[in-house]
Design an enzyme around this catalytic site. Structure first.
Site, PDB file in Angstrom:
ATOM      1  N   GLU A 148      55.341 -10.083  49.007  1.00 26.14           N
ATOM      2  CA  GLU A 148      54.396 -11.180  48.195  1.00 26.14           C
ATOM      3  C   GLU A 148      53.092 -10.787  47.864  1.00 26.14           C
ATOM      4  O   GLU A 148      51.874 -11.799  47.779  1.00 26.14           O
ATOM      5  CB  GLU A 148      54.394 -12.410  49.665  1.00 26.14           C
ATOM      6  CG  GLU A 148      53.470 -13.827  49.511  1.00 26.14           C
ATOM      7  CD  GLU A 148      52.330 -13.723  50.133  1.00 26.14           C
ATOM      8  OE1 GLU A 148      51.815 -14.835  49.482  1.00 26.14           O
ATOM      9  OE2 GLU A 148      51.924 -12.432  50.706  1.00 26.14           O
TER      10      GLU A 148
ATOM     11  N   ASP B 113      55.056  -6.990  53.598  1.00 25.47           N
ATOM     12  CA  ASP B 113      54.813  -6.422  53.313  1.00 25.47           C
ATOM     13  C   ASP B 113      53.022  -6.798  53.700  1.00 25.47           C
ATOM     14  O   ASP B 113      53.119  -7.439  53.636  1.00 25.47           O
ATOM     15  CB  ASP B 113      54.611  -6.097  51.608  1.00 25.47           C
ATOM     16  CG  ASP B 113      54.442  -7.920  51.056  1.00 25.47           C
ATOM     17  OD1 ASP B 113      54.826  -8.470  51.232  1.00 25.47           O
ATOM     18  OD2 ASP B 113      53.949  -7.826  50.272  1.00 25.47           O
TER      19      ASP B 113
END
Length: 373
Positions: free
Chosen positions: A146, A85
């Site tokens: 994350e 991400d």
């Protein structure tokens, strides 16, 4: 063949990385993250790995776990852990397109951390092509959240890490190329203020603005920052109409501390700011990863040796930024972080990497995989 002689090709690596960068994957868009995970799953499978797609939960994207062929397949080995991400919303490519300008290459997420993830895959691909078997089996785990503090996959990462002897995290290198051997603790908070609505023109005095309440609290929160424990408010949303006194406002804050004790004191100070008009809910936390753990330092010494052979000096430092290395390091599993590419401008519209670091870091990763046992 020695790992330093593996035929890494920078143009091939950039071509492969381009596909990943042009598949935008903001944390809050699970469909976009899943498209990126599909790309990674394909590339890992094509390289020879046994691949699992793990479904997402709680509104986040899924994960990819890939295990490479090995005579000790399934036994404790090396875990390469990375996130796919990015902080960049869909459409960022229009203002930050993938492009190479001389020795720099730009794109959303290229430094944090698709570049390092791709380098790790390339190191494994070249080892397999050369017929070199690592002493220990290797697993790759790519996760989707994350940048939000890993709210949905912490248990997945921790449980996978417990099955391994070592964890390598290809987050971007620090300035100067340094690796990470410890990380500060981080806590997140959800903030909400409430007011009393009224017409902002005709009956202003009858209202009480939730935005004003929030604004005063933000000043209090950020004034609590010290060298040992910092506070910042990074998100604020409030009000609906300019002619209405706002009845609600919400925000998100982050605190970072060098030790768990500093963080605990900071959390207590933060929670004490709550009152009838202002609520604070504790969000996800990254535990402190204490530096200088023996297993981590042994890995770091090996990485320093390899770097010297490759012609550069590798230093190590404890880092104020958080990563999923916080979790594995806090568990006491030997963890070496920031093994990814060199660059600058992460989390900005100037995000870029140094092209030369692709081969440098691929050689470092390949050698680590061949020498850890």
């Amino acid at each position: 063949m020695h790992t330093h002689d593996l035929p890494f090709d920078v143009d091939e690596m950039l071509a492969g990385l381009k596909t990943w960068i042009e598949c935008e994957s903001p944390s809050l868009d699970p469909a976009a993250v899943d498209r990126m995970m599909d790309l990674a799953a394909f590339d890992l499978a094509a390289a020879g790995a046994t691949v699992e797609r793990i479904p997402g939960r709680a509104g986040y994207g899924g994960s990819v776990r890939a295990r490479f062929p090995h005579r000790d397949f399934g036994k404790p080995g090396i875990l390469i852990a990375g996130h796919m991400d990015t902080v960049h919303p869909l459409g960022t490519l229009e203002v930050l397109p993938f492009r190479r300008e001389g020795e720099l290459c730009y794109g959303p997420g290229i430094m944090d951390m698709k570049g390092g993830n791709y380098v790790s895959l390339e190191a494994l691909r070249q080892l397999l092509r050369a017929g070199l078997e690592t002493p220990l089996p290797v697993t790759v785990l790519f996760t989707p959240d994350e940048e939000l503090g890993t709210p949905s996959t912490r248990a997945l990462i921790e449980n996978e890490a417990r099955k391994h002897r070592y964890v390598l995290v290809p987050e971007p290198a620090h300035p100067g190329g340094a690796a990470t051997i410890g990380r500060y603790a981080i806590a997140r908070f959800d903030l909400a203020s409430k007011g009393r609505p009224s017409h902002a023109g005709a009956r202003l005095s009858e209202g009480r603005s939730a935005i004003a309440v929030m604004a005063r609290k933000i000043l209090e929160i950020e004034a609590m920052s010290t060298d040992d424990c910092t506070f910042s408010v990074g998100v604020v949303h409030g009000g609906q109409w300019a002619n209405c006194v706002a009845s609600a406002c919400r925000g998100e804050a982050l605190s970072m501390a060098k030790t768990q004790q500093d963080l605990d004191r900071g959390v207590a100070r933060m929670m004490a700011l709550a009152d009838d008009d202002f609520s604070i809910v504790r969000g996800v936390t990254r535990p402190v990863w204490e530096p200088n753990q023996p297993g981590t330092m042994a890995m770091f010494e090996l990485a320093k040796e390899i770097a010297a052979e490759l012609g550069f000096e590798l230093s190590g430092q404890s880092s104020p930024g958080g990563s999923d290395g916080n979790f594995t390091g806090a568990l006491g599993i030997p963890t070496l972080d920031s093994l990814g590419v060199r660059g600058n401008g992460l989390h900005t519209l100037n995000e870029h990497i140094e092209v030369s670091s692709l081969v440098e870091r691929a050689r470092l990763m390949a050698a680590l995989l061949m020498r850890l046992e």
